[in-house]
Enzyme design. Structure first.
Site, PDB file in Angstrom:
ATOM      1  CB  SER A  27     -33.160 -27.500  53.362  1.00 27.64           C
ATOM      2  OG  SER A  27     -34.337 -28.257  53.530  1.00 27.64           O
ATOM      3  CD  GLU A  36      -3.083  -0.778   0.122  1.00 24.03           C
ATOM      4  OE1 GLU A  36      -3.107   0.329  -0.437  1.00 24.03           O
ATOM      5  OE2 GLU A  36      -3.895  -1.691  -0.153  1.00 24.03           O
TER       6      GLU A  36
END
Length: 524
Positions: A385, A128
Site C-alpha cells: 500500500s 634509512e
C-alpha cells in the site's frame, strides 16, 4: 807532457792530470750515473704522459657513459601520479568501512605527511637516511662509510642508498648490478631537482614495502595495527620503519623476534640522533609486540559500503550516521526474529532536509555466506500500500481534493475485478484523511481511476519512484495497490520528497555529492 820555450831560454814544463785516461772507450762512473738518471726520468715522464692520456681517455669515455645514462634513464616520476591505489570507503569521520585490493594486487592508500605520525617520519629518517635533508640525492659520507665497512669485512654488509635512491629503485626496478646502482644515483640527483624533500619523503613512505603485498605506511598501519598511520605510537612507528629493509625476513607475524630486534635498532638510532630521550628509548623498547591484524571487509553498514564501492570503484567518503546505523541494526534484528525462518528485511534512512543517505541495512545477515551479499534495499519488491499517497498527491496537486474531501468506500467492479479492503469490510463515505490513515484500497483505486493511471504513475516517478517501463500496463489500476515492483531506496526517497514539501533530491550517498532540489509538488 808538453814543453813551451820562453824568450828567456828557459823551458816551462806542464804535466796533464795523470788520472785522466786517454782511452776513448773508458768513461767516468759519475757520467754513467748521470746519464742513467736522465734516461730513467725520461722513461718515467713518458709513462706518466701515457698514464695521463689513458686516464683522460677513461675520464672522457666515463663522462660520456654517465651522460648517456643521465640522458637515457630519467627518473620515471610520472609513475607516482599513476600508481595503482586500493579503493576504500570511509565515513565522514575518516573511519574505514571497506577496502579492496588494487589492480596490481597490492594494498596501497596514499596519504600526505600531515596524515602520518611524526614518530613514523622521524624513525624512517633515523634508520634509512639521517642526512636526508642535507644531501643532494647521494650521501658521500655514507658512500665512504659503506666502502670502508665492506672492504674491511670482505663482503657487503652496508649500503649507501639514500631515500631518494631507494625511491628511484622502486619506481624503476632493475637487477642489482653496479650499472643499476649508478643509474639510481644519477636518477636520485635528478629527482632531488624535480621534487621537494617533503614530496620525496611522502612518495617513499607511500610506496615502500611493509610485508606481503602491503605498500605504504597507511596500508601497513591499518593491516598490522588496525589504525591509521596518524595514530601510531612510537614503538609501533619504529616497527614499521624497520620493515622495508627486508619485509620477508622481518615479517612481524612470522618472525616476531627479528621484527622486535629491528624495532629496537630503529629506536636506538632515534636516540643517537637526539630524537628521543634515554627514558623514552627504554620505555619504547620495553613495549611488547602487539599486532592487531585488521579485517578488510566492512563490519559497519556493509550493504551501504558495497553500494558505494559499486558506484565509485575508486572509493570515496559517504554520509553515514554510525549511531543511527547501529540502532537500525538492532531494530532490524529484533523484527527479523519475529518473522518466519529464512525471512529477511531491509531498512533505508534518508535525512529529509539534507537528502543524505544516513543509514542502510540490505540484510540482517550480511556475513551469511549464502545470502549475505543480497542487498534487499536495492531489490525489486512489491511495495504493497506504500504507493497510495501518490494518487492522493496528484489529486491535491490538481486541486481536485483536500484532506477533508470525501470519497466512496463501497464495493466496485472493474472489468471483472472486484478490489477489496484488507479487512474485507466497507465504510461508505470517508474523508481522504481517514482513507489514507486506514490505508483503504477502494478509495485509492477510485481516485486513481478518476485522475488517470498515467497521471498517478507520473506523480510516483516525479517524486522519485523508479518503475519498469511496462509497469502501468502490467499493473493496471492495481498499480496503486502494489501490483508492480519498486526498490526500497527509491520509495524512501519519494517519501522524503513529500516530507520536504515537494522538493525532490537524489539521495546523496557521498559527501562530495551536491544535487539541486527540484520542485515537483506545489507549496502548501
Amino acid at each position: 807532457m808538453v814543453a813551451a820555450k820562453m824568450q828567456s831560454g828557459q823551458v816551462l814544463s806542464m804535466v796533464t792530470p795523470s788520472a785522466q785516461s786517454d782511452d776513448p772507450n773508458t768513461s767516468s762512473p759519475d757520467i754513467e750515473a748521470g746519464a742513467a738518471s736522465i734516461s730513467f726520468r725520461r722513461r718515467l715522464m713518458r709513462w706518466f704522459r701515457r698514464l695521463v692520456v689513458v686516464v683522460a681517455i677513461f675520464m672522457v669515455v666515463g663522462l660520456a657513459w654517465l651522460a648517456s645514462l643521465w640522458h637515457h634513464h630519467p627518473p620515471p616520476i610520472e609513475r607516482l601520479a599513476n600508481w595503482p591505489t586500493s579503493p576504500k570507503i570511509e565515513d565522514a569521520e575518516g573511519r574505514m568501512l571497506l577496502e579492496r585490493i588494487g589492480i596490481d594486487e597490492q594494498w596501497r592508500h596514499p596519504i600526505g605527511l600531515d596524515a602520518m605520525s611524526p614518530w613514523l617520519i622521524q624513525a624512517t629518517l633515523a634508520v634509512e637516511d639521517r642526512r636526508f635533508h642535507s644531501h643532494m640525492g647521494i650521501d658521500p659520507a655514507a658512500v665512504v662509510r659503506a666502502a670502508v665497512q665492506n672492504a674491511t669485512s670482505g663482503r657487503v654488509i652496508s649500503g649507501a642508498s639514500t631515500l631518494s635512491m631507494q625511491l628511484c629503485r622502486m619506481l624503476d626496478d632493475k637487477p642489482r648490478t653496479l650499472r643499476s646502482k649508478i643509474i639510481e644515483s644519477l636518477q636520485a640527483v635528478r629527482i632531488e631537482r624535480a621534487m621537494t624533500k617533503d614530496e620525496i619523503l611522502a612518495a617513499y613512505l607511500n610506496i615502500a614495502p611493509y610485508g606481503g603485498n602491503l605498500r605504504g605506511v597507511e596500508a601497513a598501519s591499518r593491516f598490522w595495527f588496525s589504525k591509521p598511520a596518524a595514530d601510531l605510537a612510537l614503538h609501533e612507528a619504529a616497527l614499521l620503519a624497520g620493515l622495508p629493509q627486508s619485509p620477508v625476513r622481518l615479517n612481524p607475524a612470522r618472525h616476531p623476534d627479528r621484527a622486535v630486534a629491528r624495532r629496537n635498532l630503529v629506536l636506538r638510532r632515534m636516540h643517537e640522533e637526539g630524537m628521543i630521550s634515554a627514558a623514552t628509548l627504554d620505555e619504547a623498547r620495553s613495549m611488547p609486540l602487539e599486532l592487531r591484524i585488521g579485517r578488510r571487509n566492512a563490519l559497519t553498514a556493509p550493504s551501504m559500503a558495497w553500494l558505494a564501492l559499486a558506484r565509485r570503484p575508486d572509493g570515496g567518503t559517504i554520509h553515514l550516521d554510525r549511531e543511527l546505523q547501529a540502532q537500525c541494526q538492532r531494530l532490524a534484528e529484533q523484527a527479523a526474529a519475529q518473522l518466519p525462518a529464512d525471512s529477511d528485511l531491509a531498512v533505508v534512512v534518508i535525512d529529509i532536509q539534507r537528502g543524505q543517505l544516513a543509514a542502510m541495512i540490505g540484510t540482517v545477515r550480511p556475513f551469511d555466506p549464502r545470502t549475505g551479499q543480497v542487498n534487499s534495499a536495492l531489490g525489486w519488491r512489491s511495495p504493497g500500500s506504500a504507493l497510495k499517497p501518490f494518487a492522493y498527491a496528484l489529486a491535491f496537486e490538481h486541486r481536485r481534493l483536500n484532506a477533508a474531501s470525501t470519497v466512496d468506500d463501497r464495493p466496485m467492479t472493474l472489468a471483472g475485478w472486484r478490489p477489496e479492503n484488507f479487512d474485507r469490510t466497507f465504510s461508505g463515505q470517508v474523508t481522504i484523511a481517514e482513507a489514507l490513515q486506514r490505508s483503504l484500497n477502494l478509495p485509492a483505486v477510485r481516485i486513481t481511476e478518476q485522475m488517470g493511471l498515467a497521471g498517478v504513475v507520473g506523480m510516483m516517478e516525479a517524486c522519485g519512484v523508479q518503475l519498469f517501463d511496462d509497469a502501468a500496463r502490467r499493473g493496471g489500476l492495481a498499480t496503486v495497490l502494489g501490483a508492480v515492483e519498486v526498490r526500497l531506496l527509491d520509495l524512501t526517497n519519494a517519501y522524503a520528497t513529500i516530507g520536504r514539501g515537494g522538493l525532490r533530491r537524489a539521495p546523496a550517498l557521498f559527501t562530495d555529492e551536491s544535487d539541486a532540489p527540484v520542485r515537483v509538488l506545489s507549496e502548501i
